[in-house]
Enzyme design. Structure first.
Site, PDB file in Angstrom:
ATOM      1  N   PRO A 140       0.857  -1.195   0.000  1.00  0.00           N
ATOM      2  CA  PRO A 140       0.000   0.000   0.000  1.00  0.00           C
ATOM      3  C   PRO A 140       0.888   1.239   0.000  1.00  0.00           C
ATOM      4  O   PRO A 140       1.857   1.298   0.757  1.00  0.00           O
ATOM      5  CB  PRO A 140      -0.776  -0.120   1.321  1.00  0.00           C
ATOM      6  CG  PRO A 140       0.054  -1.009   2.187  1.00  0.00           C
ATOM      7  CD  PRO A 140       0.826  -1.915   1.268  1.00  0.00           C
TER       8      PRO A 140
ATOM      9  N   CYS B 190       2.698   3.257   9.595  1.00  0.00           N
ATOM     10  CA  CYS B 190       2.870   4.610   9.051  1.00  0.00           C
ATOM     11  C   CYS B 190       3.641   5.491  10.043  1.00  0.00           C
ATOM     12  O   CYS B 190       3.262   5.615  11.201  1.00  0.00           O
ATOM     13  CB  CYS B 190       1.510   5.238   8.746  1.00  0.00           C
ATOM     14  SG  CYS B 190       1.700   6.912   8.112  1.00  0.00           S
TER      15      CYS B 190
ATOM     16  N   LYS C  46      -0.140  -4.977   8.940  1.00  0.00           N
ATOM     17  CA  LYS C  46       1.175  -4.614   8.377  1.00  0.00           C
ATOM     18  C   LYS C  46       1.838  -3.682   9.381  1.00  0.00           C
ATOM     19  O   LYS C  46       1.255  -2.668   9.772  1.00  0.00           O
ATOM     20  CB  LYS C  46       0.986  -3.916   7.030  1.00  0.00           C
ATOM     21  CG  LYS C  46       2.290  -3.416   6.414  1.00  0.00           C
ATOM     22  CD  LYS C  46       2.056  -2.916   4.991  1.00  0.00           C
ATOM     23  CE  LYS C  46       3.336  -2.412   4.340  1.00  0.00           C
ATOM     24  NZ  LYS C  46       3.721  -1.060   4.803  1.00  0.00           N
TER      25      LYS C  46
ATOM     26  N   ASN D  40       8.786  -7.469   3.793  1.00  0.00           N
ATOM     27  CA  ASN D  40       8.770  -6.197   3.073  1.00  0.00           C
ATOM     28  C   ASN D  40       9.975  -5.330   3.464  1.00  0.00           C
ATOM     29  O   ASN D  40      10.346  -5.288   4.624  1.00  0.00           O
ATOM     30  CB  ASN D  40       7.455  -5.455   3.398  1.00  0.00           C
ATOM     31  CG  ASN D  40       7.408  -4.032   2.850  1.00  0.00           C
ATOM     32  OD1 ASN D  40       7.154  -3.088   3.593  1.00  0.00           O
ATOM     33  ND2 ASN D  40       7.639  -3.865   1.570  1.00  0.00           N
ATOM     34  N   GLY D  41      10.540  -4.682   2.455  1.00  0.00           N
ATOM     35  CA  GLY D  41      11.620  -3.734   2.682  1.00  0.00           C
ATOM     36  C   GLY D  41      12.790  -3.956   1.757  1.00  0.00           C
ATOM     37  O   GLY D  41      13.464  -4.979   1.820  1.00  0.00           O
ATOM     38  N   ASP D  42      12.962  -2.986   0.842  1.00  0.00           N
ATOM     39  CA  ASP D  42      14.163  -2.911  -0.003  1.00  0.00           C
ATOM     40  C   ASP D  42      14.274  -3.995  -1.058  1.00  0.00           C
ATOM     41  O   ASP D  42      15.395  -4.356  -1.449  1.00  0.00           O
ATOM     42  CB  ASP D  42      15.432  -2.896   0.861  1.00  0.00           C
ATOM     43  CG  ASP D  42      15.504  -1.655   1.742  1.00  0.00           C
ATOM     44  OD1 ASP D  42      14.673  -0.755   1.546  1.00  0.00           O
ATOM     45  OD2 ASP D  42      16.374  -1.600   2.619  1.00  0.00           O
TER      46      ASP D  42
ATOM     47  N   GLY E 150       7.142  -2.214  -2.625  1.00  0.00           N
ATOM     48  CA  GLY E 150       6.596  -0.861  -2.636  1.00  0.00           C
ATOM     49  C   GLY E 150       7.270   0.012  -3.663  1.00  0.00           C
ATOM     50  O   GLY E 150       6.882   0.050  -4.836  1.00  0.00           O
ATOM     51  N   ARG E 151       8.335   0.698  -3.246  1.00  0.00           N
ATOM     52  CA  ARG E 151       8.902   1.765  -4.074  1.00  0.00           C
ATOM     53  C   ARG E 151       9.422   1.303  -5.420  1.00  0.00           C
ATOM     54  O   ARG E 151       9.477   2.094  -6.365  1.00  0.00           O
ATOM     55  CB  ARG E 151      10.025   2.456  -3.289  1.00  0.00           C
ATOM     56  CG  ARG E 151       9.504   3.247  -2.107  1.00  0.00           C
ATOM     57  CD  ARG E 151      10.618   3.604  -1.155  1.00  0.00           C
ATOM     58  NE  ARG E 151      11.158   2.425  -0.497  1.00  0.00           N
ATOM     59  CZ  ARG E 151      12.231   2.437   0.281  1.00  0.00           C
ATOM     60  NH1 ARG E 151      12.878   3.568   0.477  1.00  0.00           N
ATOM     61  NH2 ARG E 151      12.647   1.322   0.859  1.00  0.00           N
TER      62      ARG E 151
HETATM   63  C1  LIG Z   1       4.878   7.009  -1.186  1.00  0.00           C
HETATM   64  C2  LIG Z   1       4.687   5.966  -0.123  1.00  0.00           C
HETATM   65  C3  LIG Z   1       3.448   5.818   0.490  1.00  0.00           C
HETATM   66  C4  LIG Z   1       3.248   4.811   1.451  1.00  0.00           C
HETATM   67  N1  LIG Z   1       1.989   4.646   1.997  1.00  0.00           N
HETATM   68  C5  LIG Z   1       1.768   3.583   2.825  1.00  0.00           C
HETATM   69  C6  LIG Z   1       0.446   3.275   3.264  1.00  0.00           C
HETATM   70  O1  LIG Z   1      -0.545   3.934   2.910  1.00  0.00           O
HETATM   71  N2  LIG Z   1       0.297   2.187   4.086  1.00  0.00           N
HETATM   72  C7  LIG Z   1       1.364   1.416   4.484  1.00  0.00           C
HETATM   73  O2  LIG Z   1       1.166   0.425   5.222  1.00  0.00           O
HETATM   74  N3  LIG Z   1       2.609   1.692   4.069  1.00  0.00           N
HETATM   75  C8  LIG Z   1       2.835   2.731   3.241  1.00  0.00           C
HETATM   76  N4  LIG Z   1       4.087   2.938   2.760  1.00  0.00           N
HETATM   77  C9  LIG Z   1       5.164   1.974   3.079  1.00  0.00           C
HETATM   78  C10 LIG Z   1       5.245   0.864   2.020  1.00  0.00           C
HETATM   79  O3  LIG Z   1       4.047   0.121   1.982  1.00  0.00           O
HETATM   80  C11 LIG Z   1       6.410  -0.092   2.309  1.00  0.00           C
HETATM   81  O4  LIG Z   1       6.230  -0.668   3.568  1.00  0.00           O
HETATM   82  C12 LIG Z   1       7.764   0.624   2.282  1.00  0.00           C
HETATM   83  O5  LIG Z   1       7.880   1.483   1.181  1.00  0.00           O
HETATM   84  C13 LIG Z   1       8.930  -0.397   2.282  1.00  0.00           C
HETATM   85  O6  LIG Z   1       8.860  -1.224   1.158  1.00  0.00           O
HETATM   86  P1  LIG Z   1       9.803  -0.976  -0.161  1.00  0.00           P
HETATM   87  O7  LIG Z   1      11.210  -0.959   0.327  1.00  0.00           O
HETATM   88  O8  LIG Z   1       9.478  -2.116  -1.058  1.00  0.00           O
HETATM   89  O9  LIG Z   1       9.410   0.358  -0.701  1.00  0.00           O
HETATM   90  C14 LIG Z   1       4.318   3.960   1.834  1.00  0.00           C
HETATM   91  C15 LIG Z   1       5.564   4.133   1.223  1.00  0.00           C
HETATM   92  C16 LIG Z   1       5.767   5.109   0.257  1.00  0.00           C
HETATM   93  C17 LIG Z   1       7.122   5.254  -0.383  1.00  0.00           C
END
Ligand SMILES: Cc1cc2nc3c(=O)[nH]c(=O)nc-3n(C[C@H](O)[C@H](O)[C@H](O)COP(=O)(O)O)c2cc1C
Length: 441
Positions: free
Chosen positions: A45, A170, A209, A270-272, A294-295
């Site tokens: 998300p 969050c 989460k 999740n993460g990176d 995510g990103r």
């Molecule tokens: C722009 C943005 C918005 C996010 N919004 C949410 C959110 O609404 N709910 C949530 O649980 N995490 C949110 N996150 C965190 C991501 O879901 C994820 O946990 C985090 O980016 C780490 O994963 P990644 O390294 O694959 O990006 C957000 C992250 C980003 C960058």
């Protein structure tokens, strides 16, 4: 209004190189309660990113890609409508739609439980919009009031969501100030009350989460996962950082492994994760049941398909390979995303007309805002998608100066036309006038 997150701010600080596993791959499927998720990949998300347009865009991303060499690559097979799931062997078997994109589960942006429970019915419907091709889909809620969260979870179940998820990650000050998101990580007794209230309120699967804890002195992820299991939750997802970490440093996957060791319900890591290799490495290091991304998704919408390709080729040959998008792929995907944004506005306007809503002054303001948001998203995404493309900075500059959607599209078209010309006649590229940056500046 201040942005909650930006991809620019939250970039990977110092990505560690994870050792490439020899034999591990992302699982073909896992279950969250009665819902089968296949393959075992989840779009994280992301507020301001994972709206209905982006979610469908990611699920269908593979269909917009041309296979450069169908004999050597799986891209055509991935996008073909006649998919034979047996070709995937034991590892990846799913519905056609999910196979095509490689993305097993999508999640909404987080939604305030307080806001949802107070909203008028019609506004709620708009807020919880999703399309049939988004199943399975999980609705994420945040809040700290057990009754309100339970009521909002019921609303999500009635709206047809397959899963409801609670956000305990969050880090935003505004959310933490109301004791929501990661703020709750300091209050396990209240989390328990919330878990029980929501569990009792819905029959669809319920997940959480969360981050590892508030800070390094307060790591609660293992305890929290056990609590979730005891309260009847169906899966947990851990973003392996603390609230204080924000997005800095490297996600500490060892905590995902610790959570996996502690519970029997599925654990989503999740993460990176930036590449298919990272996804496999996370499964190898933690034995998690699924990976969440995510990103990497807005920057590389092909990531899920690449994971599926990597998994399938590894299964067949022992060597994982995947397609790298070409310029033509990038062009197609940007145009497709823009077309989907514009179509979504048209859908909303048709729905308003069907409800015979008179266009009031405030309705007109809302329409104008929608159009501005659409152009804003075009700019944001064009900039993400063109990272790593030679001359992309010139395109980004042109896009940010564009006044409306048509001008954004013109910039994108001019850029890719110019690149095609340069590729066809490479000598022309030495002329200053032939530089894409110069044309678009
Ligand atoms: C722009 C943005 C918005 C996010 N919004 C949410 C959110 O609404 N709910 C949530 O649980 N995490 C949110 N996150 C965190 C991501 O879901 C994820 O946990 C985090 O980016 C780490 O994963 P990644 O390294 O694959 O990006 C957000 C992250 C980003 C960058």
């Amino acid at each position: 209004m201040k942005k909650r997150y930006t991809l620019e701010q939250k970039r990977w600080d110092s990505p560690a190189e994870h050792a490439m596993p020899e034999h591990t791959r992302v699982p073909a499927r896992f279950n969250i309660g009665r819902v089968e998720i296949a393959p075992a990949t989840v779009l994280a998300p992301m507020a301001g990113v994972t709206d209905t347009v982006f979610r469908r865009f990611i699920k269908n991303a593979s269909m917009f890609s041309a296979a450069s060499d169908p004999a050597a690559s799986l891209a055509t097979d991935l996008g073909a409508p006649h998919l034979d799931s047996e070709m995937w062997g034991a590892q990846v078997r799913a519905t056609t739609t999910n196979q095509q994109s490689g993305c097993g589960l999508i999640m909404t942006e987080f939604t305030s439980a307080d806001g949802l429970s107070r909203m008028r019915e019609s506004k709620r419907k708009r807020y919880l919009t999703y399309y049939d091709d988004e199943h399975p889909i999980s609705a994420q809620l945040f809040g700290s009031n057990p009754e309100t969260l339970a009521e909002s979870a019921r609303i999500c179940e009635e709206a047809g969501f397959d899963i409801v998820d609670l956000n305990l990650g969050c880090p935003a000050k505004r959310v933490v100030a109301c004791n929501g998101g990661s703020g709750l990580l300091r209050d396990l007794p209240l989390i328990q009350v919330i878990f029980k209230a929501v569990r009792a309120a819905v029959s669809i699967p319920f997940t959480v989460k969360f981050r590892m804890g508030w800070n390094d002195k307060n790591i609660v992820c293992v305890e929290l996962a056990k609590l979730a299991e005891d309260c009847g939750l169906n899966a947990v997802a851990l973003h392996a950082r603390t609230r204080e970490d924000g997005y800095t440093g490297q996600a500490r996957w060892e905590y995902i492994a610790a959570v996996k060791d502690a519970v029997r319900i599925p654990v989503i890591g999740n993460g990176d994760i930036r590449t298919p290799e990272d996804a496999a490495a996370m499964v190898d290091a933690t034995h998690c049941d699924a990976v969440m991304i995510g990103r990497a998704a807005p920057a590389n919408p092909w990531i899920f398909r690449q994971i599926a390709q990597y998994t399938a080729t590894k299964e067949g040959t022992g060597v994982g390979t995947y397609d790298i998008p070409t310029d033509a792929d990038r062009y197609r995907i940007i145009r497709t995303y823009f077309a989907m944004l514009v179509e979504e506005i048209a859908v909303e306007e048709r729905a308003e007309a069907a409800r015979a809503e008179a266009i009031t002054a405030s309705g007109q303001v809302a329409r104008e805002q929608r159009n501005r948001d659409c152009v804003g998203k075009m700019k944001q995404f064009a900039s993400w998608f063109t990272h790593g493309v030679p001359g992309g900075s010139g395109l980004r500059k042109a896009i940010f100066e564009a006044k409306n959607g048509a001008a954004v599209i013109d910039s994108v078209e001019a850029f890719f036309e110019r690149r095609a010309e340069v590729e066809a006649a490479p000598d022309a590229a030495v002329e200053p006038a032939a530089e894409p940056d110069a044309i678009l500046a």
